[in-house]
Design a protein around this motif. Structure first.
Motif, mmCIF file in Angstrom:
data_model
loop_
_atom_site.group_PDB
_atom_site.id
_atom_site.type_symbol
_atom_site.label_atom_id
_atom_site.label_comp_id
_atom_site.label_asym_id
_atom_site.label_seq_id
_atom_site.Cartn_x
_atom_site.Cartn_y
_atom_site.Cartn_z
ATOM 1 N N LEU A 1 -1.703 -8.384 6.519
ATOM 2 C CA LEU A 1 -2.765 -9.242 6.007
ATOM 3 C C LEU A 1 -2.515 -9.578 4.537
ATOM 4 C CD1 LEU A 1 -5.440 -10.700 6.297
ATOM 5 C CD2 LEU A 1 -6.585 -8.546 5.755
ATOM 6 N N ALA A 2 -2.109 -8.623 3.741
ATOM 7 C CA ALA A 2 -1.824 -8.870 2.325
ATOM 8 C C ALA A 2 -0.696 -9.885 2.175
ATOM 9 C CB ALA A 2 -1.459 -7.569 1.623
ATOM 10 N N GLN A 3 0.310 -9.806 3.026
ATOM 11 C CA GLN A 3 1.406 -10.777 2.960
ATOM 12 C C GLN A 3 0.920 -12.176 3.316
ATOM 13 O OE1 GLN A 3 4.269 -8.935 5.553
ATOM 14 N NE2 GLN A 3 5.228 -7.813 3.876
ATOM 15 N N ARG A 4 0.034 -12.275 4.304
ATOM 16 C CA ARG A 4 -0.495 -13.589 4.681
ATOM 17 C C ARG A 4 -1.398 -14.168 3.598
ATOM 18 N NH1 ARG A 4 -1.806 -12.188 10.817
ATOM 19 N NH2 ARG A 4 -3.291 -10.898 9.720
ATOM 20 N N LEU A 5 -2.058 -13.305 2.846
ATOM 21 C CA LEU A 5 -2.964 -13.765 1.790
ATOM 22 C C LEU A 5 -2.270 -13.982 0.447
ATOM 23 C CD1 LEU A 5 -6.024 -11.457 2.491
ATOM 24 C CD2 LEU A 5 -5.782 -13.882 3.057
ATOM 25 N N ALA A 6 -1.020 -13.622 0.334
ATOM 26 C CA ALA A 6 -0.315 -13.652 -0.953
ATOM 27 C C ALA A 6 -0.355 -15.019 -1.615
ATOM 28 C CB ALA A 6 1.132 -13.193 -0.772
ATOM 29 N N GLU A 7 -0.285 -16.090 -0.859
ATOM 30 C CA GLU A 7 -0.320 -17.430 -1.460
ATOM 31 C C GLU A 7 -1.651 -17.717 -2.136
ATOM 32 O OE1 GLU A 7 0.841 -20.557 1.161
ATOM 33 O OE2 GLU A 7 2.725 -19.582 1.697
ATOM 34 N N GLN A 8 -2.715 -17.097 -1.662
ATOM 35 C CA GLN A 8 -4.028 -17.287 -2.271
ATOM 36 C C GLN A 8 -4.181 -16.491 -3.563
ATOM 37 O OE1 GLN A 8 -7.286 -16.780 0.501
ATOM 38 N NE2 GLN A 8 -5.945 -17.360 2.200
ATOM 39 N N TYR A 9 -3.294 -15.556 -3.801
ATOM 40 C CA TYR A 9 -3.340 -14.698 -4.976
ATOM 41 C C TYR A 9 -1.976 -14.699 -5.671
ATOM 42 C CZ TYR A 9 -7.419 -13.087 -2.435
ATOM 43 O OH TYR A 9 -8.605 -13.031 -1.749
ATOM 44 N N PRO A 10 -1.583 -15.836 -6.253
ATOM 45 C CA PRO A 10 -0.231 -15.929 -6.805
ATOM 46 C C PRO A 10 0.006 -15.062 -8.044
ATOM 47 C CG PRO A 10 -1.492 -17.871 -7.353
ATOM 48 C CD PRO A 10 -2.342 -17.051 -6.422
ATOM 49 N N GLY A 11 -1.057 -14.689 -8.735
ATOM 50 C CA GLY A 11 -0.875 -13.926 -9.965
ATOM 51 C C GLY A 11 -0.579 -12.467 -9.755
ATOM 52 N N SER A 12 -1.230 -11.866 -8.775
ATOM 53 C CA SER A 12 -1.105 -10.420 -8.613
ATOM 54 C C SER A 12 -1.320 -10.001 -7.173
ATOM 55 C CB SER A 12 -2.146 -9.694 -9.465
ATOM 56 O OG SER A 12 -2.000 -9.984 -10.820
ATOM 57 N N GLN A 13 -0.531 -9.063 -6.748
ATOM 58 C CA GLN A 13 -0.746 -8.317 -5.526
ATOM 59 C C GLN A 13 -0.327 -6.884 -5.831
ATOM 60 O OE1 GLN A 13 1.988 -10.880 -4.796
ATOM 61 N NE2 GLN A 13 0.382 -12.415 -4.938
ATOM 62 N N TYR A 14 -1.115 -5.939 -5.348
ATOM 63 C CA TYR A 14 -0.821 -4.540 -5.623
ATOM 64 C C TYR A 14 -0.651 -3.786 -4.319
ATOM 65 C CZ TYR A 14 -2.553 -5.662 -10.271
ATOM 66 O OH TYR A 14 -2.740 -6.219 -11.499
ATOM 67 N N PHE A 15 0.414 -2.998 -4.232
ATOM 68 C CA PHE A 15 0.641 -2.099 -3.111
ATOM 69 C C PHE A 15 0.899 -0.722 -3.688
ATOM 70 C CE2 PHE A 15 3.404 0.318 -0.319
ATOM 71 C CZ PHE A 15 2.671 0.276 0.869
ATOM 72 N N ILE A 16 0.114 0.246 -3.267
ATOM 73 C CA ILE A 16 0.262 1.607 -3.775
ATOM 74 C C ILE A 16 0.443 2.542 -2.591
ATOM 75 C CG2 ILE A 16 -0.791 3.454 -5.128
ATOM 76 C CD1 ILE A 16 -2.526 1.236 -6.462
ATOM 77 N N ASP A 17 1.602 3.166 -2.487
ATOM 78 C CA ASP A 17 1.860 4.173 -1.459
ATOM 79 C C ASP A 17 1.643 5.531 -2.113
ATOM 80 O OD1 ASP A 17 2.746 5.936 0.464
ATOM 81 O OD2 ASP A 17 4.647 4.908 0.812
ATOM 82 N N LEU A 18 0.594 6.228 -1.708
ATOM 83 C CA LEU A 18 0.251 7.515 -2.314
ATOM 84 C C LEU A 18 1.027 8.690 -1.734
ATOM 85 C CD1 LEU A 18 -3.598 6.977 -2.608
ATOM 86 C CD2 LEU A 18 -1.875 6.776 -4.404
ATOM 87 N N HIS A 19 1.875 8.439 -0.737
ATOM 88 C CA HIS A 19 2.734 9.467 -0.134
ATOM 89 C C HIS A 19 1.957 10.680 0.353
ATOM 90 C CE1 HIS A 19 6.365 7.336 -1.144
ATOM 91 N NE2 HIS A 19 5.923 7.197 -2.387
ATOM 92 N N GLY A 20 0.747 10.454 0.867
ATOM 93 C CA GLY A 20 -0.078 11.556 1.342
ATOM 94 C C GLY A 20 0.508 12.299 2.526
ATOM 95 N N PHE A 21 1.256 11.601 3.362
ATOM 96 C CA PHE A 21 1.804 12.226 4.564
ATOM 97 C C PHE A 21 3.284 11.919 4.731
ATOM 98 C CE2 PHE A 21 -2.724 11.642 5.193
ATOM 99 C CZ PHE A 21 -3.105 12.910 5.576
ATOM 100 N N THR A 22 3.984 11.629 3.642
ATOM 101 C CA THR A 22 5.405 11.342 3.701
ATOM 102 C C THR A 22 6.173 12.664 3.736
ATOM 103 O OG1 THR A 22 5.068 9.327 2.419
ATOM 104 C CG2 THR A 22 7.320 10.157 2.563
ATOM 105 N N PRO A 23 6.915 12.930 4.809
ATOM 106 C CA PRO A 23 7.648 14.195 4.905
ATOM 107 C C PRO A 23 8.604 14.379 3.722
ATOM 108 C CG PRO A 23 7.687 13.046 7.013
ATOM 109 C CD PRO A 23 7.109 12.093 5.999
ATOM 110 N N GLY A 24 8.585 15.577 3.156
ATOM 111 C CA GLY A 24 9.490 15.908 2.064
ATOM 112 C C GLY A 24 9.094 15.342 0.718
ATOM 113 N N THR A 25 7.916 14.718 0.626
ATOM 114 C CA THR A 25 7.459 14.129 -0.627
ATOM 115 C C THR A 25 6.051 14.618 -0.928
ATOM 116 O OG1 THR A 25 8.751 12.143 -0.177
ATOM 117 C CG2 THR A 25 7.037 11.944 -1.827
ATOM 118 N N ASN A 26 5.814 15.042 -2.159
ATOM 119 C CA ASN A 26 4.471 15.450 -2.556
ATOM 120 C C ASN A 26 3.606 14.219 -2.768
ATOM 121 O OD1 ASN A 26 5.074 18.198 -2.602
ATOM 122 N ND2 ASN A 26 5.846 18.076 -4.694
ATOM 123 N N PRO A 27 2.313 14.309 -2.438
ATOM 124 C CA PRO A 27 1.421 13.179 -2.693
ATOM 125 C C PRO A 27 1.422 12.817 -4.179
ATOM 126 C CG PRO A 27 0.321 14.825 -1.344
ATOM 127 C CD PRO A 27 1.616 15.418 -1.811
#
Length: 80
Positions: free
Chosen positions: A3-29
Motif C-alpha cells: 500500500l505504501a508503494q502504491r501511495l508513494a506518488e501522492q507523497y513525493p517528499g517523504s516516505q518512511y519505512f522502519i523495520d524494528l527487527h522485533g522478530f528477526t532471527p539473530g538480530t536484537n530488536p
C-alpha cells in the motif's frame, strides 16, 4: 508495504519505512538512539520532524505496540 508503494506518488517528499527487527532471527530488536536522553524527548524530536508532513509511515516487525507508539504523530487525524 504494498500500500505504501502504491501511495508513494501522492507523497513525493517523504516516505518512511522502519523495520524494528522485533522478530528477526539473530538480530536484537532496535532500540531508540541515546540522544536526546529520554524516550519522551526522542519521541518529541521525531514528532516535530514529521509534524505537518503528509508522509506514509510503515512500521514493521515490532515486538509490541509499545515499540510503535513513540513513532506515531501526536496531532489528531494524522494516523489511522
Amino acid at each position: 508495504m504494498h500500500l505504501a508503494q502504491r501511495l508513494a506518488e501522492q507523497y513525493p517528499g517523504s516516505q518512511y519505512f522502519i523495520d524494528l527487527h522485533g522478530f528477526t532471527p539473530g538480530t536484537n530488536p532496535l532500540t531508540p538512539e541515546l540522544e536526546p536522553a529520554t524516550l519522551e524527548r526522542r519521541s518529541a524530536l521525531w514528532r516535530s520532524h514529521i509534524s505537518g508532513a503528509r508522509a506514509p509511515l510503515v512500521v514493521d516487525n515490532a515486538v509490541d505496540a509499545a515499540y510503535v507508539r513513540p513513532l506515531l504523530p501526536a496531532s489528531p487525524g494524522s494516523w489511522s
